[in-house]
Design a protein around this motif. Structure first.
Motif, PDB file in Angstrom:
ATOM      1  N   GLU A 329      26.896 -37.402 -22.336  1.00 43.48           N
ATOM      2  CA  GLU A 329      27.506 -36.144 -21.833  1.00 43.48           C
ATOM      3  C   GLU A 329      27.437 -36.077 -20.310  1.00 43.48           C
ATOM      4  OE1 GLU A 329      24.331 -35.481 -23.920  1.00 43.48           O
ATOM      5  OE2 GLU A 329      25.722 -36.678 -25.105  1.00 43.48           O
ATOM      6  N   ILE A 330      26.338 -36.580 -19.755  1.00 44.37           N
ATOM      7  CA  ILE A 330      26.200 -36.533 -18.289  1.00 44.37           C
ATOM      8  C   ILE A 330      27.218 -37.475 -17.651  1.00 44.37           C
ATOM      9  CG2 ILE A 330      24.630 -37.110 -16.374  1.00 44.37           C
ATOM     10  CD1 ILE A 330      22.625 -35.540 -17.679  1.00 44.37           C
ATOM     11  N   VAL A 331      27.395 -38.636 -18.247  1.00 40.78           N
ATOM     12  CA  VAL A 331      28.372 -39.594 -17.709  1.00 40.78           C
ATOM     13  C   VAL A 331      29.777 -38.995 -17.813  1.00 40.78           C
ATOM     14  CG1 VAL A 331      29.375 -41.882 -18.064  1.00 40.78           C
ATOM     15  CG2 VAL A 331      26.910 -41.572 -18.231  1.00 40.78           C
ATOM     16  N   GLN A 332      30.034 -38.371 -18.945  1.00 40.47           N
ATOM     17  CA  GLN A 332      31.344 -37.729 -19.160  1.00 40.47           C
ATOM     18  C   GLN A 332      31.605 -36.681 -18.078  1.00 40.47           C
ATOM     19  OE1 GLN A 332      33.392 -38.316 -22.112  1.00 40.47           O
ATOM     20  NE2 GLN A 332      34.819 -37.328 -20.701  1.00 40.47           N
ATOM     21  N   GLU A 333      30.605 -35.871 -17.808  1.00 38.53           N
ATOM     22  CA  GLU A 333      30.714 -34.814 -16.794  1.00 38.53           C
ATOM     23  C   GLU A 333      30.996 -35.424 -15.398  1.00 38.53           C
ATOM     24  OE1 GLU A 333      27.340 -31.937 -15.820  1.00 38.53           O
ATOM     25  OE2 GLU A 333      27.791 -31.610 -17.945  1.00 38.53           O
ATOM     26  N   ARG A 334      30.276 -36.483 -15.086  1.00 38.99           N
ATOM     27  CA  ARG A 334      30.469 -37.120 -13.767  1.00 38.99           C
ATOM     28  C   ARG A 334      31.852 -37.740 -13.665  1.00 38.99           C
ATOM     29  NH1 ARG A 334      24.653 -39.801 -13.783  1.00 38.99           N
ATOM     30  NH2 ARG A 334      23.492 -38.006 -13.021  1.00 38.99           N
TER      31      ARG A 334
END
Ligand SMILES: Nc1ncnc2c1ncn2[C@@H]1O[C@H](COP(=O)(O)OP(=O)(O)OP(=O)(O)O)[C@@H](O)[C@H]1O
Ligand SMILES: [Mg+2]
Length: 368
Positions: A329-334
């Motif tokens: 999810e963090i990678v997706q957000e970035r």
């Protein structure tokens, strides 16, 4: 029925003698007539080419009678022509008489906050000595003036160039004021604005025509594109349809009137040196890419690097999560925050980096 905008003035206890008014108590209320703020809008380029769909969409939004004025956010790669496209649309709309009050333009990267509001207020006719000192008061006055102008049939078009942070819009896009606002952004502004558009590369035919227009702008007798359409198409292709790269190529050609297009195409052929070739004092692709890259935080820059260096045409979000050892999810957000430099791939949850961004990132010193 009386026009609510009409102004009735009266004289009591006095005389009106052929242009001379004498009186004890005179009160005169003139209709509000701001000077058109158009002078602030930079001129569009005479070489403007393509962007038909985007211009149509902007015109439709400008003309829309929907309640509440639109705020359109225009994004795209560095040098994709965001500023130019918006300027072209603004001038076309004003030429059609749509914004009788004129247009206000500001490069928000140079001037923002209270100082910018002060400049806008001055542009719509508020004298310097009447400018309120605080940003909040300026913003309230600005909103009141915009409302008044729209009510008087003189709406304004507001163009805010280079907005990098939603906070820069505070006070400039009053919620209640009926002023059409166009924002360009060199980053991804998320869900800001009521409408959003992203500028893609120019179509091949438009890119070649842009080269021709830019060359004939420098020298009307320059027929190189017409004489060698295949070489011109090759140059346009090597410029990836990016307006900034095309204008740089045209500037290099204009400086060397005898240089064949085939010679430039040959010099641009090697991807490792293409950015070095596309350097000109007036247009420089690398420095605009660099400006965009420096805005990234280290984690975003690392994701961009991983995608750009991958030998695969597209990289999956899950691969990036594994490589960075970060939650999906963090990678997706970035990645979403990187949408001005990366593009979704054809496969679900995959990404790729467009040509010049890829070349730029690949040319950076790589970590050991
Ligand atoms: N459609 C077009 N036709 C002709 N020239 C164009 C067009 N679009 C852009 N240009 C020219 O290409 C160059 C880059 O355009 P522009 O500055 O508008 O890009 P930008 O996306 O706003 O860049 P940045 O991200 O750096 O703000 C400018 O010289 C501009 O005049
Ligand atoms: Mg710009």
């Amino acid at each position: 029925m009386t026009d609510p905008n009409s102004v009735e003035n009266g004289i009591s206890g006095g005389l009106f003698l052929s242009g001379v008014v004498q009186g004890r108590d005179l009160s005169v209320r003139l209709p509000y007539e701001p000077p058109p703020a158009l002078a602030a809008l930079p001129a569009p380029t005479p070489a403007f080419t393509g962007r038909g769909d985007e211009l149509c969409r902007l015109m439709d939004l400008f003309a829309s009678q929907a309640p509440g004025a639109p705020t359109v956010v225009v994004g795209g790669l560095p040098g994709s022509g965001k500023t130019e496209c918006v300027l072209e649309a603004a001038h076309q709309a004003i030429a059609r008489g749509w914004f009788a009050g004129g247009a206000l333009f500001a490069d928000v990267s140079r001037l923002h906050g209270s100082a910018l509001l002060g400049g806008f207020l001055r542009a719509v006719g508020v004298p310097a000595y009447r400018l309120p000192p605080s940003g909040a008061e300026r913003s309230a006055l600005y909103a009141r003036i915009l409302t008044e102008l729209a009510r008087n049939g003189s709406p304004l078009l507001i163009v805010l160039d280079n907005v990098t942070n939603p906070e820069q819009l505070a006070g400039l896009v009053p919620e209640t004021s009926p002023a059409t606002t166009v924002v360009t952004t060199p980053v991804h502004l998320g869900d800001q604005g009521t409408h959003r558009m992203v500028l893609r590369p120019l179509a091949a035919a438009d890119a070649t025509l842009l080269l021709h227009r830019a060359l004939t702008m420098a020298d009307p007798a320059d027929t190189r594109v017409l004489d060698h359409p295949e070489d011109a198409a090759r140059v346009a292709e090597l410029c990836d349809g990016l307006p900034l790269a095309l204008r740089t190529a045209a500037a290099l050609l204009a400086e060397s009137p005898r240089r064949p297009l085939a010679s430039l195409a040959a010099d641009l052929a090697d991807p490792r040196t293409r950015l070095d070739e596309l350097a000109h004092p007036d247009h420089d692709v690398r420095s605009r890419l660099a400006a965009s890259h420096t805005r990234l935080d280290p984690a975003q820059a690392e994701l961009l690097r991983l995608i750009a260096l991958s030998d695969e045409p597209e990289t999956l979000t899950s691969t990036l999560a594994a490589l960075t050892a970060e939650p999906l999810e963090i990678v997706q957000e970035r990645l979403t925050a990187l949408l001005h430099l990366v593009e979704p791939g054809t496969a679900p949850d995959s990404w790729h980096v467009p040509g010049f961004v890829r070349l730029y990132v690949r040319g950076l010193p790589q970590p050991e």
